[in-house]
Design a protein around this motif. Structure first.
Motif, PDB file in Angstrom:
ATOM      1  N   SER A 284      38.781  60.232  38.494  1.00 23.03           N
ATOM      2  CA  SER A 284      38.919  58.886  37.924  1.00 23.03           C
ATOM      3  C   SER A 284      39.135  57.849  39.015  1.00 23.03           C
ATOM      4  CB  SER A 284      40.075  58.844  36.925  1.00 23.03           C
ATOM      5  OG  SER A 284      41.323  58.845  37.573  1.00 23.03           O
ATOM      6  N   LYS A 285      38.708  56.626  38.708  1.00 19.91           N
ATOM      7  CA  LYS A 285      38.755  55.557  39.696  1.00 19.91           C
ATOM      8  C   LYS A 285      38.631  54.218  38.973  1.00 19.91           C
ATOM      9  CE  LYS A 285      36.347  54.354  43.994  1.00 19.91           C
ATOM     10  NZ  LYS A 285      35.235  54.786  44.895  1.00 19.91           N
ATOM     11  N   ALA A 286      39.499  53.274  39.304  1.00 18.92           N
ATOM     12  CA  ALA A 286      39.434  51.954  38.670  1.00 18.92           C
ATOM     13  C   ALA A 286      38.114  51.274  39.022  1.00 18.92           C
ATOM     14  CB  ALA A 286      40.603  51.092  39.121  1.00 18.92           C
ATOM     15  N   HIS A 287      37.420  50.767  38.018  1.00 17.78           N
ATOM     16  CA  HIS A 287      36.144  50.094  38.268  1.00 17.78           C
ATOM     17  C   HIS A 287      36.160  48.640  37.812  1.00 17.78           C
ATOM     18  CE1 HIS A 287      35.053  50.357  33.980  1.00 17.78           C
ATOM     19  NE2 HIS A 287      35.448  51.619  34.023  1.00 17.78           N
ATOM     20  N   THR A 288      37.169  48.261  37.024  1.00 18.18           N
ATOM     21  CA  THR A 288      37.249  46.881  36.533  1.00 18.18           C
ATOM     22  C   THR A 288      38.689  46.391  36.585  1.00 18.18           C
ATOM     23  OG1 THR A 288      35.381  47.242  35.038  1.00 18.18           O
ATOM     24  CG2 THR A 288      36.815  45.360  34.556  1.00 18.18           C
ATOM     25  N   ARG A 289      38.871  45.202  37.156  1.00 19.49           N
ATOM     26  CA  ARG A 289      40.176  44.532  37.166  1.00 19.49           C
ATOM     27  C   ARG A 289      39.967  43.112  36.657  1.00 19.49           C
ATOM     28  NH1 ARG A 289      43.962  46.695  41.230  1.00 19.49           N
ATOM     29  NH2 ARG A 289      42.983  48.411  42.349  1.00 19.49           N
ATOM     30  N   PHE A 293      44.379  43.596  33.775  1.00 23.63           N
ATOM     31  CA  PHE A 293      43.883  44.718  32.968  1.00 23.63           C
ATOM     32  C   PHE A 293      42.994  45.585  33.855  1.00 23.63           C
ATOM     33  CE2 PHE A 293      41.365  46.487  29.342  1.00 23.63           C
ATOM     34  CZ  PHE A 293      42.435  47.055  28.681  1.00 23.63           C
ATOM     35  N   ILE A 294      43.265  46.889  33.878  1.00 21.30           N
ATOM     36  CA  ILE A 294      42.546  47.804  34.764  1.00 21.30           C
ATOM     37  C   ILE A 294      41.873  48.897  33.947  1.00 21.30           C
ATOM     38  CG2 ILE A 294      42.786  49.437  36.676  1.00 21.30           C
ATOM     39  CD1 ILE A 294      45.250  47.811  37.518  1.00 21.30           C
ATOM     40  N   LEU A 295      40.599  49.119  34.222  1.00 27.52           N
ATOM     41  CA  LEU A 295      39.836  50.155  33.527  1.00 27.52           C
ATOM     42  C   LEU A 295      39.271  51.152  34.532  1.00 27.52           C
ATOM     43  CD1 LEU A 295      37.752  48.099  30.912  1.00 27.52           C
ATOM     44  CD2 LEU A 295      39.747  49.534  30.465  1.00 27.52           C
ATOM     45  N   GLY A 296      39.195  52.414  34.109  1.00 22.75           N
ATOM     46  CA  GLY A 296      38.494  53.426  34.905  1.00 22.75           C
ATOM     47  C   GLY A 296      39.339  54.581  35.359  1.00 22.75           C
ATOM     48  N   ASN A 297      40.628  54.338  35.630  1.00 24.37           N
ATOM     49  CA  ASN A 297      41.458  55.420  36.168  1.00 24.37           C
ATOM     50  C   ASN A 297      42.441  55.929  35.126  1.00 24.37           C
ATOM     51  OD1 ASN A 297      43.100  52.992  36.375  1.00 24.37           O
ATOM     52  ND2 ASN A 297      44.542  54.269  37.498  1.00 24.37           N
ATOM     53  N   ILE A 298      42.804  57.187  35.246  1.00 20.15           N
ATOM     54  CA  ILE A 298      43.876  57.750  34.435  1.00 20.15           C
ATOM     55  C   ILE A 298      44.858  58.451  35.374  1.00 20.15           C
ATOM     56  CG2 ILE A 298      42.442  58.063  32.366  1.00 20.15           C
ATOM     57  CD1 ILE A 298      42.371  61.072  33.042  1.00 20.15           C
ATOM     58  N   GLN A 392      49.619  49.466  37.737  1.00 15.66           N
ATOM     59  CA  GLN A 392      48.851  48.280  38.104  1.00 15.66           C
ATOM     60  C   GLN A 392      47.853  48.515  39.236  1.00 15.66           C
ATOM     61  OE1 GLN A 392      51.481  44.891  38.749  1.00 15.66           O
ATOM     62  NE2 GLN A 392      52.978  45.723  37.324  1.00 15.66           N
ATOM     63  N   GLN A 393      47.886  49.690  39.845  1.00  9.61           N
ATOM     64  CA  GLN A 393      47.013  49.982  40.991  1.00  9.61           C
ATOM     65  C   GLN A 393      47.181  48.938  42.097  1.00  9.61           C
ATOM     66  OE1 GLN A 393      44.188  52.805  41.437  1.00  9.61           O
ATOM     67  NE2 GLN A 393      46.209  53.380  40.700  1.00  9.61           N
ATOM     68  N   VAL A 394      48.435  48.636  42.401  1.00 10.48           N
ATOM     69  CA  VAL A 394      48.771  47.762  43.519  1.00 10.48           C
ATOM     70  C   VAL A 394      49.955  48.374  44.265  1.00 10.48           C
ATOM     71  CG1 VAL A 394      47.960  45.641  42.386  1.00 10.48           C
ATOM     72  CG2 VAL A 394      50.372  46.302  42.232  1.00 10.48           C
ATOM     73  N   VAL A 395      50.075  48.016  45.538  1.00  6.56           N
ATOM     74  CA  VAL A 395      51.249  48.372  46.331  1.00  6.56           C
ATOM     75  C   VAL A 395      51.984  47.075  46.640  1.00  6.56           C
ATOM     76  CG1 VAL A 395      52.096  49.322  48.503  1.00  6.56           C
ATOM     77  CG2 VAL A 395      50.181  50.415  47.328  1.00  6.56           C
ATOM     78  N   GLN A 396      53.276  47.045  46.373  1.00  7.43           N
ATOM     79  CA  GLN A 396      54.069  45.847  46.617  1.00  7.43           C
ATOM     80  C   GLN A 396      54.550  45.816  48.060  1.00  7.43           C
ATOM     81  OE1 GLN A 396      57.108  45.967  43.532  1.00  7.43           O
ATOM     82  NE2 GLN A 396      55.886  44.600  42.242  1.00  7.43           N
ATOM     83  N   GLN A 403      57.340  38.903  47.145  1.00 10.49           N
ATOM     84  CA  GLN A 403      56.647  40.186  47.037  1.00 10.49           C
ATOM     85  C   GLN A 403      55.153  39.903  46.899  1.00 10.49           C
ATOM     86  OE1 GLN A 403      58.175  43.284  46.963  1.00 10.49           O
ATOM     87  NE2 GLN A 403      60.221  42.411  47.167  1.00 10.49           N
ATOM     88  N   ILE A 404      54.352  40.583  47.679  1.00 11.31           N
ATOM     89  CA  ILE A 404      52.901  40.413  47.602  1.00 11.31           C
ATOM     90  C   ILE A 404      52.289  41.715  47.114  1.00 11.31           C
ATOM     91  CG2 ILE A 404      50.781  39.977  48.888  1.00 11.31           C
ATOM     92  CD1 ILE A 404      52.314  38.146  50.699  1.00 11.31           C
ATOM     93  N   ASP A 405      51.477  41.630  46.072  1.00 13.71           N
ATOM     94  CA  ASP A 405      50.810  42.809  45.512  1.00 13.71           C
ATOM     95  C   ASP A 405      49.456  43.006  46.177  1.00 13.71           C
ATOM     96  OD1 ASP A 405      52.928  43.146  43.822  1.00 13.71           O
ATOM     97  OD2 ASP A 405      51.975  42.218  42.083  1.00 13.71           O
ATOM     98  N   MET A 406      49.280  44.135  46.814  1.00 12.67           N
ATOM     99  CA  MET A 406      48.018  44.473  47.470  1.00 12.67           C
ATOM    100  C   MET A 406      47.244  45.458  46.592  1.00 12.67           C
ATOM    101  SD  MET A 406      47.776  42.984  50.484  1.00 12.67           S
ATOM    102  CE  MET A 406      48.768  42.272  51.813  1.00 12.67           C
ATOM    103  N   PRO A 407      46.093  45.060  46.065  1.00 12.29           N
ATOM    104  CA  PRO A 407      45.310  45.975  45.221  1.00 12.29           C
ATOM    105  C   PRO A 407      44.858  47.206  45.997  1.00 12.29           C
ATOM    106  CG  PRO A 407      44.516  43.709  45.040  1.00 12.29           C
ATOM    107  CD  PRO A 407      45.468  43.741  46.197  1.00 12.29           C
ATOM    108  N   ILE A 408      44.819  48.320  45.301  1.00 11.41           N
ATOM    109  CA  ILE A 408      44.352  49.567  45.915  1.00 11.41           C
ATOM    110  C   ILE A 408      43.762  50.442  44.828  1.00 11.41           C
ATOM    111  CG2 ILE A 408      46.551  50.792  45.628  1.00 11.41           C
ATOM    112  CD1 ILE A 408      46.013  52.063  48.401  1.00 11.41           C
ATOM    113  N   ASN A 409      42.834  51.297  45.213  1.00 12.80           N
ATOM    114  CA  ASN A 409      42.301  52.307  44.298  1.00 12.80           C
ATOM    115  C   ASN A 409      42.915  53.632  44.703  1.00 12.80           C
ATOM    116  OD1 ASN A 409      40.624  52.890  42.085  1.00 12.80           O
ATOM    117  ND2 ASN A 409      39.021  51.563  42.932  1.00 12.80           N
TER     118      ASN A 409
END
Length: 552
Positions: A284-289, A293-298, A392-396, A403-409
């Motif tokens: 699984s892998k997030a494909h939409t943000r 709202f995040i879709l693709g990963n579980i 949220q698929q982010v690292v704070q 706090q800055i949220d950095m998106p990650i898969n």
């Protein structure tokens, strides 16, 4: 007018030739067997490569302000013919008395050179800008992907020029080719202290704001590639896949799927449902943000797994995934480890955390080592960081005042004996099959079978690592979409009639579509069928039926 057009065409032609030459030169360099900075283990190794063309595989761990520098230093008028100039330049390999100095660091200049060259004024035609990036060896890269094993991580200050100054972001995975510079000398800071007037509070970092600059190698970038190690791996190159790969190799993918599932069943006590969810979690892998709202990963919680089986599962993942990180959670680790990166303004450095990692790193959170006890402040922050990553698929990143949220898969699986502390995961209770004891000898044979592992690695590359290419044509046919929506409406209606409340909502509907999508992809199909949608419904119903219901 004609002359002007001719000049314009000539200029465009010149730019095109320059671009083509650079592209050819870049391709040539990336195909050369260059010395590797990653292979350097001693200071002597670094000195031996200083001034030479090298390769460096790294992740950008920190970024500093751009700096201006002079590409050319001209001699002062008064020193053109002086004896002092002659003495000061005779040590420079690229200059003669009275001639300019090219691409020299101010920190490298002798006191005589500072006096006899135009170092106090800026000639705009020679002023240029360069970026400063801190590179570290790529974290969590599994051994099968790494081109060469490293005994310890390597750090390097990367100098980028021209249009590339702002081409990077934190955590980019790079292969850099450039000229290595390593001039660490014990007397260097003392020399600069004398030049600066003998200030007892002299701080080398004050010159550039870059911590430890004098003690780490510098790499002057000529060319770079992002994600080159993964994209150019020997099993399956990114250039070899396209939007038809799933269709063309669907039978091979089905075969690899069944083999991977069989191994997972061995580890998970013969449990078909748990093995299926684990397989889907892996690919699984997030494909939409969009709007949070995040879709693709579980992210699943395998509940009821022993510590020994957890270790075997992690060993398997290390053997088949490009990047993975094992996080054994204990009270001690929660309190002592730093997961979120933190900015230290005193040293002007970003202090790394374990969750600062490259995209597509798979995180294995092992709670089987957890004992009863009180979780203290740092532990609470670490738990929050992991929960945020899962949901949220982010690292704070902690920048003290914000706090800055950095998106990650990042794929995440949680292993626990009871219900995990991370409630934002899909709980999968393992239901052991009788007589399925752990056959360690057989598992060890499987985990060391390179032909089998290579087949599973290619499967992961197609279904996950290169998913942005291979899955770009995935779609839900109109009749299947209508079928799924009708079931959704009917389910809500039945829940209201039978239970007096509706539990199925848009979130559960999207989660089911994600599950169905993963089942299709895992089978090498790029269109959702009614059969696979029903498989997803059945699989999730089986999962839910195992979860103990709370008594009202």
């Amino acid at each position: 007018m004609s002359t002007s057009r001719n000049q314009q065409r000539e200029h465009q032609r010149s730019l095109m030739i320059k671009s083509q030459t650079y592209q050819y030169f870049t391709l040539f360099l990336h195909n050369q067997a260059l010395p590797s900075l990653n292979a350097c283990e001693t200071v002597e190794d670094l000195h031996s490569l200083s001034g030479k063309l090298v390769r460096y595989d790294c992740m950008i761990q920190d970024m500093y302000e751009e700096e201006y520098f002079m590409s050319v230093l001209l001699p002062t008028q008064s020193s053109q013919n002086s004896e002092t100039l002659s003495k000061s330049t005779q040590h420079s390999s690229n200059s003669q008395p009275g001639l300019p100095l090219f691409y020299k660091y101010y920190t490298e200049l002798t006191q005589d050179q500072i006096i006899n060259y135009e170092t106090q004024s800026i000639d705009q035609q020679f002023a240029q800008e360069r970026g400063n990036l801190l590179g570290i060896s790529v974290p969590n890269m599994n051994q099968w992907l790494a081109q060469e094993p490293e005994k310890r991580a390597k750090t390097c200050l990367i100098k980028v020029y021209d249009e590339n100054v702002r081409s990077f972001k934190l955590n980019d995975n790079l292969t850099v080719i450039g000229i290595l510079e390593f001039n660490k000398r014990q007397s260097e800071d003392e020399e600069m202290k004398n030049v600066s007037g003998g200030d007892d509070d002299y701080d080398p970092m004050a010159r550039t704001g870059i911590p430890n600059e004098q003690n780490i190698p510098h790499l002057h970038v000529i060319t770079f590639r992002k994600d080159l190690i993964l994209n150019n791996n020997q099993l399956l190159k990114r250039s070899q896949v396209n939007n038809m790969t799933l269709n063309n190799y669907s039978q091979d993918l089905k075969e690899a799927r069944e083999k991977l599932k069989a191994i997972l069943k061995m580890i998970l006590e013969g449990d078909q449902v748990a093995s299926e969810f684990t397989l889907l979690n892996i690919i699984s892998k997030a494909h939409t943000r969009k709007d949070g709202f995040i879709l693709g990963n579980i992210s699943t919680n395998l509940c009821g797994i022993s510590s020994l089986r957890s270790k075997y599962l992690n060993r398997l993942l290390e053997k088949i995934l490009p990047h993975s990180m094992y996080l054994p959670l204990s009270l001690e680790n929660l309190e002592e480890k730093r997961l979120s990166p933190k900015k230290n303004y005193d040293t002007n450095s970003l202090e790394p955390g374990l969750l600062q990692m490259v995209d597509n790193t798979f995180v294995v959170i092992d709670e089987t080592l957890m004992k009863e006890g009180k979780v203290k402040e740092n532990g609470v922050m670490n738990i929050k960081a992991l929960a945020t990553l899962i949901e949220q698929q982010v690292v704070q990143y902690d920048f003290m005042y914000s706090q800055i949220d950095m998106p990650i898969n990042a794929g995440v699986i949680v292993l626990s004996e009871g219900r995990s502390m991370f409630k934002n995961t899909l709980q999968v209770v393992i239901k052991p099959e009788e007589g399925k004891d752990l056959d360690e000898n057989k598992l060890n044979q499987i985990i060391n079978d390179e032909d089998l592992l290579n087949q599973l690695r290619r499967y992961i590359l197609v279904t996950n690592s290169f998913a942005d290419v291979t899955l770009q044509d995935y779609h839900i046919p109109e009749d299947v979409s209508e079928y799924a929506q009708n079931i959704f409406i009917e389910t809500r209606k039945n829940e209201q009639q039978n239970f007096g409340e509706v539990k199925t909502n848009a979130d559960t509907f999207h989660a089911l579509l994600t599950l169905a999508r993963l089942i299709s992809i895992s089978d090498g199909e790029i269109a959702l069928s009614m059969t696979n949608y029903e498989k997803a419904r059945t699989l999730d119903q089986q999962r839910l039926s195992r979860i103990p219901q709370k008594s009202k």
